[in-house]
Design a protein around this motif. Structure first.
Motif, mmCIF file in Angstrom:
data_model
loop_
_atom_site.group_PDB
_atom_site.id
_atom_site.type_symbol
_atom_site.label_atom_id
_atom_site.label_comp_id
_atom_site.label_asym_id
_atom_site.label_seq_id
_atom_site.Cartn_x
_atom_site.Cartn_y
_atom_site.Cartn_z
ATOM 1 N N GLY A 1 56.024 -11.981 -37.365
ATOM 2 C CA GLY A 1 54.848 -12.837 -37.471
ATOM 3 C C GLY A 1 54.834 -14.001 -36.510
ATOM 4 O O GLY A 1 53.819 -14.695 -36.379
ATOM 5 N N GLY A 2 55.942 -14.244 -35.821
ATOM 6 C CA GLY A 2 55.981 -15.317 -34.822
ATOM 7 C C GLY A 2 55.780 -16.706 -35.390
ATOM 8 O O GLY A 2 55.213 -17.579 -34.720
ATOM 9 N N CYS A 3 56.261 -16.958 -36.595
ATOM 10 C CA CYS A 3 56.003 -18.234 -37.265
ATOM 11 C C CYS A 3 56.512 -19.442 -36.479
ATOM 12 O O CYS A 3 55.854 -20.486 -36.415
ATOM 13 C CB CYS A 3 56.639 -18.226 -38.654
ATOM 14 N N ALA A 4 57.696 -19.303 -35.875
ATOM 15 C CA ALA A 4 58.286 -20.440 -35.169
ATOM 16 C C ALA A 4 57.533 -20.781 -33.896
ATOM 17 O O ALA A 4 57.600 -21.920 -33.419
ATOM 18 C CB ALA A 4 59.748 -20.152 -34.842
ATOM 19 N N SER A 5 56.808 -19.836 -33.331
ATOM 20 C CA SER A 5 56.112 -20.073 -32.069
ATOM 21 C C SER A 5 55.132 -21.235 -32.176
ATOM 22 O O SER A 5 54.943 -21.985 -31.220
ATOM 23 C CB SER A 5 55.369 -18.814 -31.629
ATOM 24 N N CYS A 6 54.504 -21.387 -33.334
ATOM 25 C CA CYS A 6 53.566 -22.494 -33.525
ATOM 26 C C CYS A 6 54.143 -23.625 -34.366
ATOM 27 O O CYS A 6 53.816 -24.793 -34.148
ATOM 28 C CB CYS A 6 52.286 -21.991 -34.186
ATOM 29 N N HIS A 7 54.991 -23.286 -35.330
ATOM 30 C CA HIS A 7 55.385 -24.290 -36.319
ATOM 31 C C HIS A 7 56.706 -24.995 -36.030
ATOM 32 O O HIS A 7 57.030 -25.983 -36.691
ATOM 33 C CB HIS A 7 55.418 -23.661 -37.708
ATOM 34 N N ALA A 8 57.495 -24.502 -35.060
ATOM 35 C CA ALA A 8 58.666 -25.275 -34.641
ATOM 36 C C ALA A 8 58.176 -26.481 -33.847
ATOM 37 O O ALA A 8 57.094 -26.464 -33.250
ATOM 38 C CB ALA A 8 59.589 -24.414 -33.791
ATOM 39 N N ALA A 9 58.964 -27.533 -33.839
ATOM 40 C CA ALA A 9 58.582 -28.730 -33.089
ATOM 41 C C ALA A 9 58.456 -28.391 -31.606
ATOM 42 O O ALA A 9 59.209 -27.561 -31.086
ATOM 43 C CB ALA A 9 59.624 -29.823 -33.285
ATOM 44 N N PRO A 10 57.493 -28.978 -30.906
ATOM 45 C CA PRO A 10 57.333 -28.710 -29.474
ATOM 46 C C PRO A 10 58.640 -28.943 -28.712
ATOM 47 O O PRO A 10 59.313 -29.956 -28.907
ATOM 48 C CB PRO A 10 56.263 -29.730 -29.043
ATOM 49 N N GLY A 11 59.013 -27.964 -27.891
ATOM 50 C CA GLY A 11 60.228 -28.091 -27.096
ATOM 51 C C GLY A 11 61.493 -27.660 -27.796
ATOM 52 O O GLY A 11 62.566 -27.665 -27.187
ATOM 53 N N ALA A 12 61.411 -27.260 -29.059
ATOM 54 C CA ALA A 12 62.599 -26.839 -29.801
ATOM 55 C C ALA A 12 63.171 -25.565 -29.205
ATOM 56 O O ALA A 12 62.436 -24.682 -28.770
ATOM 57 C CB ALA A 12 62.261 -26.629 -31.276
ATOM 58 N N GLY B 1 66.774 -22.655 -29.533
ATOM 59 C CA GLY B 1 67.894 -22.200 -30.345
ATOM 60 C C GLY B 1 67.630 -22.319 -31.831
ATOM 61 O O GLY B 1 66.517 -22.066 -32.325
ATOM 62 N N ASP B 2 68.650 -22.754 -32.559
ATOM 63 C CA ASP B 2 68.535 -22.869 -34.016
ATOM 64 C C ASP B 2 67.504 -23.911 -34.438
ATOM 65 O O ASP B 2 66.992 -23.865 -35.565
ATOM 66 C CB ASP B 2 69.898 -23.222 -34.629
ATOM 67 N N ALA B 3 67.187 -24.850 -33.544
ATOM 68 C CA ALA B 3 66.200 -25.880 -33.870
ATOM 69 C C ALA B 3 64.817 -25.273 -34.106
ATOM 70 O O ALA B 3 63.967 -25.889 -34.764
ATOM 71 C CB ALA B 3 66.131 -26.917 -32.759
ATOM 72 N N LYS B 4 64.595 -24.054 -33.598
ATOM 73 C CA LYS B 4 63.307 -23.413 -33.804
ATOM 74 C C LYS B 4 63.124 -22.935 -35.239
ATOM 75 O O LYS B 4 62.023 -22.549 -35.638
ATOM 76 C CB LYS B 4 63.143 -22.237 -32.838
ATOM 77 N N LEU B 5 64.194 -22.971 -36.009
ATOM 78 C CA LEU B 5 64.092 -22.606 -37.428
ATOM 79 C C LEU B 5 63.684 -23.800 -38.291
ATOM 80 O O LEU B 5 63.465 -23.650 -39.492
ATOM 81 C CB LEU B 5 65.417 -22.032 -37.921
ATOM 82 N N VAL B 6 63.608 -24.969 -37.681
ATOM 83 C CA VAL B 6 63.138 -26.162 -38.387
ATOM 84 C C VAL B 6 61.639 -26.256 -38.136
ATOM 85 O O VAL B 6 61.199 -26.716 -37.083
ATOM 86 C CB VAL B 6 63.849 -27.437 -37.889
ATOM 87 N N LEU B 7 60.861 -25.835 -39.105
ATOM 88 C CA LEU B 7 59.419 -25.674 -38.910
ATOM 89 C C LEU B 7 58.675 -26.969 -39.207
ATOM 90 O O LEU B 7 57.860 -27.074 -40.117
ATOM 91 C CB LEU B 7 58.905 -24.527 -39.777
ATOM 92 N N ALA B 8 58.964 -27.971 -38.361
ATOM 93 C CA ALA B 8 58.421 -29.314 -38.569
ATOM 94 C C ALA B 8 56.968 -29.442 -38.142
ATOM 95 O O ALA B 8 56.297 -30.424 -38.465
ATOM 96 C CB ALA B 8 59.272 -30.326 -37.794
ATOM 97 N N GLY B 9 56.442 -28.457 -37.399
ATOM 98 C CA GLY B 9 55.066 -28.518 -36.937
ATOM 99 C C GLY B 9 54.900 -29.463 -35.750
ATOM 100 O O GLY B 9 55.867 -29.941 -35.167
ATOM 101 N N GLY B 10 53.649 -29.715 -35.416
ATOM 102 C CA GLY B 10 53.357 -30.651 -34.337
ATOM 103 C C GLY B 10 52.767 -30.014 -33.095
ATOM 104 O O GLY B 10 52.246 -30.716 -32.223
ATOM 105 N N HIS B 11 52.846 -28.677 -32.982
ATOM 106 C CA HIS B 11 52.271 -28.021 -31.806
ATOM 107 C C HIS B 11 50.761 -28.220 -31.801
ATOM 108 O O HIS B 11 50.085 -28.009 -32.806
ATOM 109 C CB HIS B 11 52.585 -26.524 -31.820
ATOM 110 N N GLU B 12 50.220 -28.642 -30.674
ATOM 111 C CA GLU B 12 48.792 -28.895 -30.555
ATOM 112 C C GLU B 12 48.097 -27.741 -29.832
ATOM 113 O O GLU B 12 48.525 -27.319 -28.762
ATOM 114 C CB GLU B 12 48.537 -30.197 -29.794
ATOM 115 N N LEU B 13 47.038 -27.251 -30.427
ATOM 116 C CA LEU B 13 46.218 -26.203 -29.833
ATOM 117 C C LEU B 13 44.873 -26.823 -29.477
ATOM 118 O O LEU B 13 44.035 -27.080 -30.354
ATOM 119 C CB LEU B 13 46.031 -25.041 -30.817
ATOM 120 N N LYS B 14 44.677 -27.105 -28.206
ATOM 121 C CA LYS B 14 43.443 -27.750 -27.743
ATOM 122 C C LYS B 14 42.416 -26.666 -27.433
ATOM 123 O O LYS B 14 42.650 -25.803 -26.590
ATOM 124 C CB LYS B 14 43.724 -28.601 -26.511
#
Length: 312
Positions: A52-63, A65-78
């Motif tokens: 489902g590619g959940c981390a692609s949008c919901h991981a913090a921008p620039g995350a 490795g393992d940091a991509k599993l922290v789904l902190a959000g913040g990615h902006e879709l303009k």
């Protein structure tokens, strides 16, 4: 006479408002069906997570490795409609900690938040609505095991009328349904699996299919390529390629080329897939080989279309 006209106008307004409110009511997943599911399978949930590619949008921008599993959000879709900001969906108080499976399923399959609000289709529930309930339950179980983040979700930056969520109820009547995007002729199990991965979990059509002025996908041009919904700093939109075997598409790619590309990120000419596909490959490379092969078989079996960019 004037009083009668005013009274009639008020009656029409009230009736219209009532009809609008009725038609735009949020729909919820059948809780009885959820109660019949098996306990969430974390291992399968992890597979669904990457499909489902959940981390692609919901991981913090620039995350990475393992940091991509922290789904902190913040990615902006303009987009042309405004800026949508991915929320925190980690298992924290600012994320999904207190969400029930029913509330999670409502979001995934019906695009409804836990407070009964319509969610914007920047979250691809228009594809996820085709998912199996058990896969949703398994994903929910896996996401509860991920690291928590206390990062607060940011509100979307939208102007009128796009900031009126209730109107999405009418939009859903037009564009939200769980029917297959394409009809396959007597598909075998591999093709069925590929269709499920592409049309539901992988939500490939959300980017690779042209959209109309209301933001609905044109299934008559399924996966024919499109202008990106996202704009750059200059307000320009990039091109998302045609991934059918039609003109300008992937007719010269074999099924093996596609499967290998989804694992390695390389094209048959040994160029690297760039842009947002780097995030896609980060996910598909973690799938089982049989699933990448199923995706490839599906892409070679669907109707051919020429580039869909001109419809934008």
């Amino acid at each position: 006479m004037k009083r009668k006209l005013i009274s009639a106008a008020l009656l029409c307004a009230v009736t219209g408002a009532g009809v609008f409110w009725f038609l735009t009511q949020p729909v919820h997943v059948d809780r009885t069906a959820l109660d019949k599911l098996a306990a969430g399978d974390v291992k399968n949930g992890e597979h669904v997570f990457y499909a489902g590619g959940c981390a692609s949008c919901h991981a913090a921008p620039g995350a990475t490795g393992d940091a991509k599993l922290v789904l902190a959000g913040g990615h902006e879709l303009k987009t042309d409609f405004g800026t949508f900001i991915a929320p925190n969906i980690s298992p924290s108080a600012n994320g999904l900690k207190d969400w029930t499976l029913g509330e999670f399923a409502d979001a995934m399959l019906e695009g409804v938040g836990r407070n009964g609000e319509h969610l914007y289709p920047s979250f691809p529930y228009t594809s996820y609505t085709r998912m199996k309930l058990q896969d949703v339950a398994d994903l929910y179980a896996f996401m509860k095991t991920l690291p928590a983040s206390d990062e607060a979700s940011k509100p979307h930056e939208l102007g009128f009328p796009f900031n009126i969520r209730r109107g999405l109820g009418l939009w859903k009547m037009l564009y939200l349904n769980d029917a297959p995007a394409v009809a396959l002729n007597n598909p075998d199990e591999q093709l069925k699996r590929g269709q499920y991965l592409v049309e539901a979990m992988g939500h490939c059509g959300e980017c690779h299919t042209p959209r109309n002025a209301l933001g609905g996908t044109d299934t008559e041009q399924w996966l024919a390529g499109a202008l990106s919904a996202e704009t750059d700093a200059q307000g320009k939109r990039g091109i998302v390629p045609n991934i059918t075997s039609g003109e300008g598409g992937i007719s010269d790619w074999s099924a093996g080329d596609i499967a290998y590309g989804l694992e390695s990120g390389f094209t048959p000419d040994f160029d690297s897939m760039g842009g947002s596909m780097t995030d896609v490959i980060a996910n598909t490379s973690k799938l089982q080989a049989a699933d990448r092969e199923a995706i490839a078989a599906y892409l070679k079996a669907i109707p051919e279309h020429k580039n869909g960019y001109s419809s934008q």
